[in-house]
Design a protein around this motif. Structure first.
Motif, mmCIF file in Angstrom:
data_model
loop_
_atom_site.group_PDB
_atom_site.id
_atom_site.type_symbol
_atom_site.label_atom_id
_atom_site.label_comp_id
_atom_site.label_asym_id
_atom_site.label_seq_id
_atom_site.Cartn_x
_atom_site.Cartn_y
_atom_site.Cartn_z
ATOM 1 N N VAL A 127 0.467 125.385 -13.801
ATOM 2 C CA VAL A 127 -0.297 125.210 -15.043
ATOM 3 C C VAL A 127 -1.717 125.739 -14.851
ATOM 4 C CG1 VAL A 127 -1.070 123.557 -16.803
ATOM 5 C CG2 VAL A 127 1.042 123.120 -15.527
ATOM 6 N N VAL A 128 -2.145 126.606 -15.767
ATOM 7 C CA VAL A 128 -3.520 127.104 -15.752
ATOM 8 C C VAL A 128 -4.164 126.806 -17.094
ATOM 9 C CG1 VAL A 128 -3.071 128.938 -14.063
ATOM 10 C CG2 VAL A 128 -2.832 129.429 -16.501
ATOM 11 N N ASP A 129 -5.477 126.724 -17.078
ATOM 12 C CA ASP A 129 -6.259 126.511 -18.296
ATOM 13 C C ASP A 129 -6.627 127.890 -18.832
ATOM 14 O OD1 ASP A 129 -8.197 126.048 -20.203
ATOM 15 O OD2 ASP A 129 -9.416 124.727 -18.955
ATOM 16 N N ILE A 130 -6.123 128.245 -20.009
ATOM 17 C CA ILE A 130 -6.385 129.578 -20.555
ATOM 18 C C ILE A 130 -7.888 129.808 -20.715
ATOM 19 C CG2 ILE A 130 -6.080 131.057 -22.574
ATOM 20 C CD1 ILE A 130 -3.362 129.733 -22.979
ATOM 21 N N PHE A 131 -8.608 128.753 -21.058
ATOM 22 C CA PHE A 131 -10.047 128.890 -21.290
ATOM 23 C C PHE A 131 -10.796 129.160 -19.975
ATOM 24 C CE2 PHE A 131 -14.315 126.980 -22.028
ATOM 25 C CZ PHE A 131 -14.736 127.890 -22.979
ATOM 26 N N ASP A 132 -10.249 128.658 -18.872
ATOM 27 C CA ASP A 132 -10.867 128.888 -17.551
ATOM 28 C C ASP A 132 -9.809 129.493 -16.631
ATOM 29 O OD1 ASP A 132 -12.556 128.897 -15.366
ATOM 30 O OD2 ASP A 132 -12.272 126.778 -14.913
ATOM 31 N N PHE A 133 -9.240 130.614 -17.050
ATOM 32 C CA PHE A 133 -8.090 131.187 -16.354
ATOM 33 C C PHE A 133 -8.400 131.494 -14.897
ATOM 34 C CE2 PHE A 133 -5.334 134.627 -14.953
ATOM 35 C CZ PHE A 133 -4.091 134.143 -15.308
ATOM 36 N N ASN A 134 -9.494 132.219 -14.663
ATOM 37 C CA ASN A 134 -9.812 132.613 -13.290
ATOM 38 C C ASN A 134 -10.135 131.407 -12.411
ATOM 39 O OD1 ASN A 134 -10.796 134.871 -15.296
ATOM 40 N ND2 ASN A 134 -10.201 135.892 -13.402
ATOM 41 N N GLY A 135 -10.814 130.422 -12.983
ATOM 42 C CA GLY A 135 -11.170 129.225 -12.225
ATOM 43 C C GLY A 135 -10.000 128.304 -11.968
ATOM 44 N N SER A 136 -8.882 128.517 -12.689
ATOM 45 C CA SER A 136 -7.753 127.604 -12.508
ATOM 46 C C SER A 136 -6.559 128.242 -11.798
ATOM 47 C CB SER A 136 -7.310 127.017 -13.865
ATOM 48 O OG SER A 136 -6.958 128.024 -14.790
ATOM 49 N N LEU A 137 -6.732 129.467 -11.292
ATOM 50 C CA LEU A 137 -5.700 130.039 -10.419
ATOM 51 C C LEU A 137 -5.808 129.419 -9.025
ATOM 52 C CD1 LEU A 137 -5.854 133.846 -11.294
ATOM 53 C CD2 LEU A 137 -3.950 132.293 -11.761
ATOM 54 N N ILE A 138 -4.679 129.197 -8.379
ATOM 55 C CA ILE A 138 -4.675 128.653 -7.018
ATOM 56 C C ILE A 138 -4.649 129.828 -6.031
ATOM 57 C CG2 ILE A 138 -3.417 127.259 -5.328
ATOM 58 C CD1 ILE A 138 -2.166 125.761 -7.712
ATOM 59 N N PRO A 139 -5.711 130.006 -5.243
ATOM 60 C CA PRO A 139 -5.742 131.134 -4.299
ATOM 61 C C PRO A 139 -4.557 131.068 -3.333
ATOM 62 C CG PRO A 139 -7.893 130.064 -4.433
ATOM 63 C CD PRO A 139 -6.926 129.184 -5.161
ATOM 64 N N THR B 252 -0.181 136.779 -23.238
ATOM 65 C CA THR B 252 0.790 136.579 -22.145
ATOM 66 C C THR B 252 0.840 137.811 -21.242
ATOM 67 O OG1 THR B 252 2.571 137.262 -23.642
ATOM 68 C CG2 THR B 252 2.260 134.901 -23.336
ATOM 69 N N GLN B 253 0.732 139.011 -21.838
ATOM 70 C CA GLN B 253 0.721 140.229 -21.030
ATOM 71 C C GLN B 253 -0.519 140.270 -20.138
ATOM 72 O OE1 GLN B 253 2.999 142.405 -20.432
ATOM 73 N NE2 GLN B 253 1.680 143.666 -19.123
ATOM 74 N N TRP B 254 -1.651 139.878 -20.710
ATOM 75 C CA TRP B 254 -2.917 139.834 -19.954
ATOM 76 C C TRP B 254 -2.799 138.855 -18.776
ATOM 77 C CZ3 TRP B 254 -6.442 136.099 -18.684
ATOM 78 C CH2 TRP B 254 -7.720 136.529 -18.267
ATOM 79 N N MET B 255 -2.206 137.677 -19.042
ATOM 80 C CA MET B 255 -2.037 136.680 -17.974
ATOM 81 C C MET B 255 -1.115 137.192 -16.873
ATOM 82 S SD MET B 255 -1.774 133.130 -20.169
ATOM 83 C CE MET B 255 -1.175 132.196 -18.756
ATOM 84 N N ARG B 256 -0.057 137.871 -17.270
ATOM 85 C CA ARG B 256 0.883 138.410 -16.281
ATOM 86 C C ARG B 256 0.183 139.439 -15.382
ATOM 87 N NH1 ARG B 256 6.337 138.323 -15.889
ATOM 88 N NH2 ARG B 256 6.599 137.486 -17.991
ATOM 89 N N GLU B 257 -0.624 140.300 -15.992
ATOM 90 C CA GLU B 257 -1.361 141.314 -15.217
ATOM 91 C C GLU B 257 -2.318 140.658 -14.223
ATOM 92 O OE1 GLU B 257 -3.300 143.764 -18.088
ATOM 93 O OE2 GLU B 257 -1.432 144.652 -18.836
ATOM 94 N N ARG B 258 -3.036 139.627 -14.684
ATOM 95 C CA ARG B 258 -4.004 138.947 -13.807
ATOM 96 C C ARG B 258 -3.263 138.214 -12.681
ATOM 97 N NH1 ARG B 258 -5.918 141.385 -17.226
ATOM 98 N NH2 ARG B 258 -5.608 142.900 -15.567
ATOM 99 N N ALA B 259 -2.107 137.621 -12.979
ATOM 100 C CA ALA B 259 -1.318 136.934 -11.945
ATOM 101 C C ALA B 259 -0.857 137.936 -10.881
ATOM 102 C CB ALA B 259 -0.122 136.226 -12.575
ATOM 103 N N HIS B 260 -0.408 139.109 -11.329
ATOM 104 C CA HIS B 260 0.046 140.148 -10.391
ATOM 105 C C HIS B 260 -1.085 140.566 -9.459
ATOM 106 C CE1 HIS B 260 3.861 141.658 -12.703
ATOM 107 N NE2 HIS B 260 3.899 140.373 -12.414
ATOM 108 N N GLU B 261 -2.306 140.605 -9.986
ATOM 109 C CA GLU B 261 -3.456 141.008 -9.174
ATOM 110 C C GLU B 261 -3.685 140.074 -7.986
ATOM 111 O OE1 GLU B 261 -6.026 143.097 -12.804
ATOM 112 O OE2 GLU B 261 -6.686 141.188 -11.961
ATOM 113 N N VAL B 262 -3.280 138.797 -8.136
ATOM 114 C CA VAL B 262 -3.469 137.841 -7.032
ATOM 115 C C VAL B 262 -2.151 137.565 -6.299
ATOM 116 C CG1 VAL B 262 -5.508 136.758 -8.038
ATOM 117 C CG2 VAL B 262 -3.246 135.826 -8.597
ATOM 118 N N GLY B 263 -1.150 138.429 -6.526
ATOM 119 C CA GLY B 263 0.087 138.339 -5.756
ATOM 120 C C GLY B 263 1.141 137.414 -6.322
ATOM 121 N N LEU B 264 0.916 136.876 -7.521
ATOM 122 C CA LEU B 264 1.872 135.939 -8.120
ATOM 123 C C LEU B 264 2.794 136.703 -9.067
ATOM 124 C CD1 LEU B 264 2.266 132.869 -7.835
ATOM 125 C CD2 LEU B 264 0.902 132.580 -9.911
#
Length: 369
Positions: free
Chosen positions: A80-92, A123-135
């Motif tokens: 679960v991530v917070d869309i409003f704080d997407f980058n801050g709520s990704l788990i490294p 959703t496409q934007w989130m998928r791209e950002r997730a891929h950038e961190v290996g998810l």
């Protein structure tokens, strides 16, 4: 007590001896809880009834241990991530902990984003950002824990990918994870607010296992604490000011080169070089914004922080971290993100700087809107 009793709010083991320890509850409250079948520790009781948060004493090692155990399970991981704080709520490094388990990426709090934002693009934007961190999520789902219709769609997606396995829900603090699980419980079992929820970091203290119909479990885990989140520097009153609870209304500011925009007293945006242009801010509707000349900005902040520029409140200024500067040269449509606070969208080439409390991230990303 011979057998171990767990708090149904946070999952900690109930004890009646150490008032400052996790899971403490007075004997009288324990007896009442055992009679009713609802045993809460004192911390959860106070949080539920008085919105009074008490600090927890879990360490980074505790969270690391919990994360490591996830890869050993055969389960569907719901991140679960917070869309409003997407980058801050990704788990490294989450992809390194989950083993071969499939992942659903769930963007919570979709209801606070402007309705003009198309879900497919998000959703496409989130998928791209997730891929950038290996998810590599099986699917990206948008939801709001506050809306039943959204919860039903989420449940169908979970069931699609679960395939008879346990479901482990993970996320950093403040993403609305426990609220989401309460919504799932309410939708499936008709039980309201079983798990303690709060807008304050760190309210689930151990894994909570909720039985599913087929003998498997929905497992809630403690929120992983990100120390660079803005929430860790603010008091209760200020947290309510910066955490949006309803749809954000973007504000447009026309700035000339050499102007500064203050986001309360928490952050600052400098327009250093470029043609006069519009900047769009996406922050809580309750956060005050103030414009001044860049050459006067340092003195303006020193004079007005805790007064005109709040949060922080006047009595918190002496303990509030200094603002640290991050400079960016922007060539394309870009968001400058202040972790946990919001973002400013830039559409034309320019040089800008973002300031945030020492320890809080300011980053650039491809524009979301």
């Amino acid at each position: 007590m011979n057998e171990e009793i767990k708090c149904i709010g946070c999952g900690s083991t109930i004890q009646t001896t150490d008032k400052d320890g996790l899971g403490y509850t007075p004997n009288s409250a324990l007896e009442k809880g055992l009679e009713s079948g609802d045993v809460y520790c004192q911390r959860c009781f106070r949080l539920r009834h008085y919105n009074d948060i008490q600090d927890v004493s879990l360490t980074d090692d505790d969270f690391l241990r919990l994360l490591n155990s996830i890869g050993e399970e055969d389960a569907l991981i719901v991140n679960v991530v917070d869309i409003f704080d997407f980058n801050g709520s990704l788990i490294p490094g989450l992809h390194r902990f989950i083993g071969s388990n499939p992942v659903l990426l769930v963007g919570n709090k979709v209801d606070i984003l402007p309705k003009s934002l198309k879900r497919g693009k998000l959703t496409q934007w989130m998928r791209e950002r997730a891929h950038e961190v290996g998810l590599r999520p099986e699917e990206v789902v948008l939801t709001s824990a506050k809306k039943n219709s959204e919860m039903e769609d989420l449940l169908k997606t979970i069931e699609k990918y679960r395939k008879g396995r346990d479901v482990i829900v993970v996320g950093v603090t403040n993403v609305g994870k426990s609220t989401l699980i309460n919504g799932i419980i309410k939708a499936t079992a008709g039980v309201q607010e079983l798990i303690t929820t709060s807008q304050f970091p760190g309210t689930t203290l151990d894994k909570i296992e909720i039985p599913l119909d087929d003998g498997k479990f929905l497992i809630d885990t403690p929120g992983i604490i990100h120390n660079f989140q803005m929430a860790h520097y603010l008091g209760k009153k200020d947290l309510r000011l910066i955490a949006p609870t309803k749809e954000i209304k973007p504000k447009v500011y026309q700035l000339n080169e050499g102007q500064t925009l203050f986001l309360g007293g928490l952050a600052r945006f400098d327009f250093i070089q470029g043609e006069r242009q519009s900047f769009v801010t996406y922050v809580s509707n309750d956060l005050g914004m103030h414009r001044t000349k860049l050459e006067n900005a340092d003195a303006f902040y020193e004079k007005h922080v805790g007064g005109l520029l709040t949060p922080p409140q006047q009595d918190e200024v002496s303990d509030f971290p200094e603002l640290v500067r991050f400079e960016f040269s922007v060539k394309e449509s870009t968001d400058i993100v202040f972790a946990g606070l919001g973002w400013i969208t830039i559409d034309s080439p320019c040089v800008v700087a973002g300031w945030a409390p020492k320890g809080v991230d300011v980053i650039r990303r491809k524009a979301l809107v």
